[in-house]
Design an enzyme around this catalytic site. Structure first.
Site, PDB file in Angstrom:
ATOM      1  NE  ARG A 134      -3.918  -2.121   2.135  1.00 37.38           N
ATOM      2  CZ  ARG A 134      -3.746  -3.165   2.942  1.00 37.38           C
ATOM      3  NH1 ARG A 134      -2.753  -3.178   3.811  1.00 37.38           N
ATOM      4  NH2 ARG A 134      -4.559  -4.189   2.893  1.00 37.38           N
TER       5      ARG A 134
ATOM      6  CE  LYS B 207       0.241  14.005 -15.081  1.00 40.38           C
ATOM      7  NZ  LYS B 207       0.002  14.522 -16.442  1.00 40.38           N
TER       8      LYS B 207
ATOM      9  CD  GLU C 164       8.443  16.659 -22.887  1.00 41.82           C
ATOM     10  OE1 GLU C 164       7.788  17.643 -22.481  1.00 41.82           O
ATOM     11  OE2 GLU C 164       7.920  15.682 -23.459  1.00 41.82           O
TER      12      GLU C 164
ATOM     13  CE  LYS D 191       6.256  17.405 -14.310  1.00 39.43           C
ATOM     14  NZ  LYS D 191       6.250  16.205 -15.102  1.00 39.43           N
TER      15      LYS D 191
ATOM     16  CD  GLU E 194      -2.860  16.928 -16.535  1.00 40.27           C
ATOM     17  OE1 GLU E 194      -1.757  16.381 -16.323  1.00 40.27           O
ATOM     18  OE2 GLU E 194      -3.456  16.852 -17.603  1.00 40.27           O
TER      19      GLU E 194
ATOM     20  NE  ARG F 187       1.446  17.148 -13.405  1.00 37.15           N
ATOM     21  CZ  ARG F 187       2.031  16.302 -12.604  1.00 37.15           C
ATOM     22  NH1 ARG F 187       1.693  16.264 -11.330  1.00 37.15           N
ATOM     23  NH2 ARG F 187       2.966  15.463 -13.031  1.00 37.15           N
TER      24      ARG F 187
ATOM     25  CG  ASN G  39      -0.338  17.464 -20.996  1.00 37.23           C
ATOM     26  OD1 ASN G  39       0.650  16.771 -20.748  1.00 37.23           O
ATOM     27  ND2 ASN G  39      -1.435  17.419 -20.253  1.00 37.23           N
TER      28      ASN G  39
ATOM     29  CG  HIS H 291       2.601  16.468 -24.528  1.00 38.86           C
ATOM     30  ND1 HIS H 291       3.381  17.595 -24.621  1.00 38.86           N
ATOM     31  CD2 HIS H 291       3.319  15.583 -23.775  1.00 38.86           C
ATOM     32  CE1 HIS H 291       4.512  17.403 -23.948  1.00 38.86           C
ATOM     33  NE2 HIS H 291       4.501  16.185 -23.436  1.00 38.86           N
TER      34      HIS H 291
ATOM     35  CG  HIS I 134      -0.266  11.897 -26.759  1.00 35.39           C
ATOM     36  ND1 HIS I 134      -0.886  12.495 -25.686  1.00 35.39           N
ATOM     37  CD2 HIS I 134       0.943  11.499 -26.304  1.00 35.39           C
ATOM     38  CE1 HIS I 134      -0.074  12.463 -24.643  1.00 35.39           C
ATOM     39  NE2 HIS I 134       1.039  11.874 -24.992  1.00 35.39           N
TER      40      HIS I 134
ATOM     41  CG  HIS J 197       6.705  11.429 -25.549  1.00 36.75           C
ATOM     42  ND1 HIS J 197       5.348  11.531 -25.762  1.00 36.75           N
ATOM     43  CD2 HIS J 197       7.003  12.331 -24.591  1.00 36.75           C
ATOM     44  CE1 HIS J 197       4.858  12.453 -24.968  1.00 36.75           C
ATOM     45  NE2 HIS J 197       5.841  12.963 -24.242  1.00 36.75           N
TER      46      HIS J 197
HETATM   47  P1  NAD Z   1      13.269   5.449 -21.874  1.00 37.00           P
HETATM   48  O1  NAD Z   1      13.085   5.280 -20.441  1.00 37.00           O
HETATM   49  O2  NAD Z   1      12.780   4.363 -22.774  1.00 37.00           O
HETATM   50  O3  NAD Z   1      14.828   5.684 -22.167  1.00 37.00           O
HETATM   51  C1  NAD Z   1      15.253   5.852 -23.500  1.00 37.00           C
HETATM   52  C2  NAD Z   1      16.414   4.899 -23.829  1.00 37.00           C
HETATM   53  O4  NAD Z   1      17.615   5.405 -23.247  1.00 37.00           O
HETATM   54  C3  NAD Z   1      16.238   3.503 -23.280  1.00 37.00           C
HETATM   55  O5  NAD Z   1      16.737   2.575 -24.212  1.00 37.00           O
HETATM   56  C4  NAD Z   1      17.106   3.530 -22.026  1.00 37.00           C
HETATM   57  O6  NAD Z   1      17.520   2.250 -21.628  1.00 37.00           O
HETATM   58  C5  NAD Z   1      18.252   4.377 -22.482  1.00 37.00           C
HETATM   59  N1  NAD Z   1      19.007   5.082 -21.447  1.00 37.00           N
HETATM   60  C6  NAD Z   1      18.538   5.632 -20.313  1.00 37.00           C
HETATM   61  N2  NAD Z   1      19.502   6.328 -19.696  1.00 37.00           N
HETATM   62  C7  NAD Z   1      20.623   6.187 -20.450  1.00 37.00           C
HETATM   63  C8  NAD Z   1      21.956   6.685 -20.344  1.00 37.00           C
HETATM   64  N3  NAD Z   1      22.300   7.545 -19.382  1.00 37.00           N
HETATM   65  N4  NAD Z   1      22.839   6.316 -21.282  1.00 37.00           N
HETATM   66  C9  NAD Z   1      22.466   5.496 -22.316  1.00 37.00           C
HETATM   67  N5  NAD Z   1      21.224   5.026 -22.498  1.00 37.00           N
HETATM   68  C10 NAD Z   1      20.313   5.372 -21.565  1.00 37.00           C
HETATM   69  O7  NAD Z   1      12.599   6.798 -22.409  1.00 37.00           O
HETATM   70  P2  NAD Z   1      12.428   8.240 -21.755  1.00 37.00           P
HETATM   71  O8  NAD Z   1      12.335   9.155 -22.907  1.00 37.00           O
HETATM   72  O9  NAD Z   1      13.412   8.503 -20.698  1.00 37.00           O
HETATM   73  O10 NAD Z   1      10.995   8.135 -21.053  1.00 37.00           O
HETATM   74  C11 NAD Z   1       9.845   7.875 -21.801  1.00 37.00           C
HETATM   75  C12 NAD Z   1       8.769   7.396 -20.841  1.00 37.00           C
HETATM   76  O11 NAD Z   1       8.500   8.420 -19.906  1.00 37.00           O
HETATM   77  C13 NAD Z   1       7.448   7.055 -21.504  1.00 37.00           C
HETATM   78  O12 NAD Z   1       6.990   5.829 -21.014  1.00 37.00           O
HETATM   79  C14 NAD Z   1       6.511   8.181 -21.082  1.00 37.00           C
HETATM   80  O13 NAD Z   1       5.172   7.759 -20.967  1.00 37.00           O
HETATM   81  C15 NAD Z   1       7.098   8.545 -19.752  1.00 37.00           C
HETATM   82  N6  NAD Z   1       6.825   9.931 -19.323  1.00 37.00           N
HETATM   83  C16 NAD Z   1       6.328  10.101 -18.090  1.00 37.00           C
HETATM   84  C17 NAD Z   1       6.102  11.375 -17.622  1.00 37.00           C
HETATM   85  C18 NAD Z   1       5.621  11.570 -16.219  1.00 37.00           C
HETATM   86  O14 NAD Z   1       5.273  12.701 -15.847  1.00 37.00           O
HETATM   87  N7  NAD Z   1       5.633  10.545 -15.405  1.00 37.00           N
HETATM   88  C19 NAD Z   1       6.391  12.489 -18.424  1.00 37.00           C
HETATM   89  C20 NAD Z   1       6.905  12.275 -19.684  1.00 37.00           C
HETATM   90  C21 NAD Z   1       7.132  10.980 -20.136  1.00 37.00           C
HETATM   91  N1  GLY Z   2       4.443  15.377 -18.233  1.00 36.00           N
HETATM   92  C1  GLY Z   2       3.285  16.092 -17.877  1.00 36.00           C
HETATM   93  C2  GLY Z   2       3.022  16.118 -16.406  1.00 36.00           C
HETATM   94  O1  GLY Z   2       3.820  15.676 -15.623  1.00 36.00           O
HETATM   95  O2  GLY Z   2       1.991  16.569 -16.005  1.00 36.00           O
END
Ligand code: NAD
Ligand code: GLY
Length: 357
Positions: free
Chosen positions: A119, A141, A183, A225, A235, A239, A243, A246, A250, A263
């Site tokens: 939990r 998030k 971003e 942020k 949100e 917040r 986006n 986005h 998307h 993305h």
């Molecule tokens: P990712 O986590 O897939 O990383 C991209 C690639 O880089 C992967 O292959 C990873 O293994 C590699 N990598 C990571 N760090 C590295 C490093 N230092 N050196 C070499 N390779 C490295 O992608 P991302 O762009 O970091 O994240 C995308 C995800 O984030 C999506 O799932 C998206 O939905 C999510 N997201 C969440 C929020 C939120 O607010 N929680 C906001 C934006 C995106």
């Molecule tokens: N990436 C958008 C948010 O965190 O709200």
């Protein structure tokens, strides 16, 4: 080291940014008990897992670790279950701390596992992509994907700390770095005209990954942020400005079934469409629009949607977007450069005019 606080009352937490923090910042300071599980993936583990385990062992913490497969396609309930399997196998109790070491995929999954295990247990974000450092690790998030859509199963669950070691960006592939820059540029466009001008002046050193420039870009992005999240954690209102681009992005990602553009690349092209619509609405000048487009191009991002996506594809995919409230499409638009609004008040013919024929 730079420190920013996400002001959420008793759940307030620091974001620490600096070169070499994986070695120098004691992670044990943020543990709640003597147990910890580092969750990472097969790409990041060989580069950074030994350093983080060494960091913890210097404070007397014998952490466990778990290596997940790498990729968005593994961000699902099956992989999440592997985290729970690891936690139960290693007999972690309610005082454990999960440490997310990786990009946004690892951060989102580990955060959600922390929200659910017993939990809710403590967790720390150690983001290693630029996108995760300026966006996904901050704000709580957390989620996994479902076959019906991205991030459909999740929770708002804040970490205890976000530790950003800018040195980790040295090993990040170029495309991933540019995706993160989308971003960074977004923050300038939605909230800070001075930062936007600074980005324009410093885009060359930033793209060469100059450590001073990138630390500043991450710090300002996280400040913005943190401010937005503190004002609207779940949100309900403001917040949503995070986006920008986005909804268009998307649609591009869904059209490509999440297999072609990253993305951030889709968001880059999406922000240009949002800026063009803002211009056609009379909110920003053509010069403002061209400034946004030039900066996004200089960050190595696409400036046009993919050639094969049509206006009809866009409209139907945007109609399915989760930001459609009460059947009315809400978009983030620019009020001016450095200021955004969320609105459903735009003529549909103006929206159509910025989409491909
Ligand atoms: P990712 O986590 O897939 O990383 C991209 C690639 O880089 C992967 O292959 C990873 O293994 C590699 N990598 C990571 N760090 C590295 C490093 N230092 N050196 C070499 N390779 C490295 O992608 P991302 O762009 O970091 O994240 C995308 C995800 O984030 C999506 O799932 C998206 O939905 C999510 N997201 C969440 C929020 C939120 O607010 N929680 C906001 C934006 C995106
Ligand atoms: N990436 C958008 C948010 O965190 O709200």
């Amino acid at each position: 080291m730079i420190e920013i606080t996400v002001e959420l009352g008793e759940r307030r937490y620091p974001i620490r940014i600096g070169e070499g923090l994986l070695r120098s910042q004691s992670l044990a300071d943020f543990l709640t008990g003597s147990q910890a599980l580092v969750v990472t993936n097969e790409t990041v583990a060989p580069i950074y897992l030994p350093t983080i385990l060494d960091n913890l062992s210097k404070s007397g913490v014998a952490a466990d670790s778990l290596m997940l497969p790498d990729g968005e396609r593994f961000k699902n309930l099956d992989t999440l279950n592997k985290i729970f399997d690891g936690l139960t196998e290693y007999r972690h109790n309610r005082t454990t701390t999960l440490i997310a070491l990786g990009g946004g995929v690892i951060g989102d999954m580990t955060g959600f596992a922390a929200a659910c295990y017993q939990r809710g247990v403590n967790f720390i974000q150690v983001p290693t992509t630029l996108l995760a450092q300026v966006d996904s690790s901050v704000g709580g998030k957390t989620a996994v994907n479902h076959k019906a859509g991205k991030n459909l199963i999740g929770a708002f669950y804040q970490p205890k700390a976000v530790i950003i070691d800018t040195e980790t960006l040295k090993t990040l592939p170029d495309r991933e770095y540019s995706a993160g820059m989308a971003e960074v540029i977004k923050y300038g466009l939605i909230a800070d005209a001075d930062f936007l001008s600074w980005l324009e002046l410093n885009i060359e050193p930033l793209m060469k990954r100059d450590s001073h420039a990138i630390a500043r870009a991450i710090a300002v992005s996280c400040e913005i942020k943190a401010r937005v999240v503190a004002a609207d954690e779940t949100e309900q209102g403001v917040r949503a400005i995070l986006n920008l681009g986005h909804t268009f992005g998307h649609a591009i990602e869904a059209f490509q079934q999440y297999k072609e553009w990253l993305h951030g690349e889709a968001v880059g092209a999406g922000m240009i469409l949002a800026a063009e619509l803002s211009m056609r609405m009379g909110n920003i000048t053509e010069q403002d629009y061209l400034r946004a487009k030039t900066l996004i191009a200089a960050a190595g991002l696409p400036t046009e949607p993919p050639e094969n996506i049509s206006r009809e594809d866009f409209l139907s995919l945007m109609g399915l977007d989760k930001k459609v409230l009460d059947g009315r499409l809400r978009l983030v638009l620019l009020e001016s450069l450095g200021e955004a609004i969320v609105t459903s008040d735009f003529p549909i013919d103006k929206l159509e005019s910025v989409l491909p024929a």
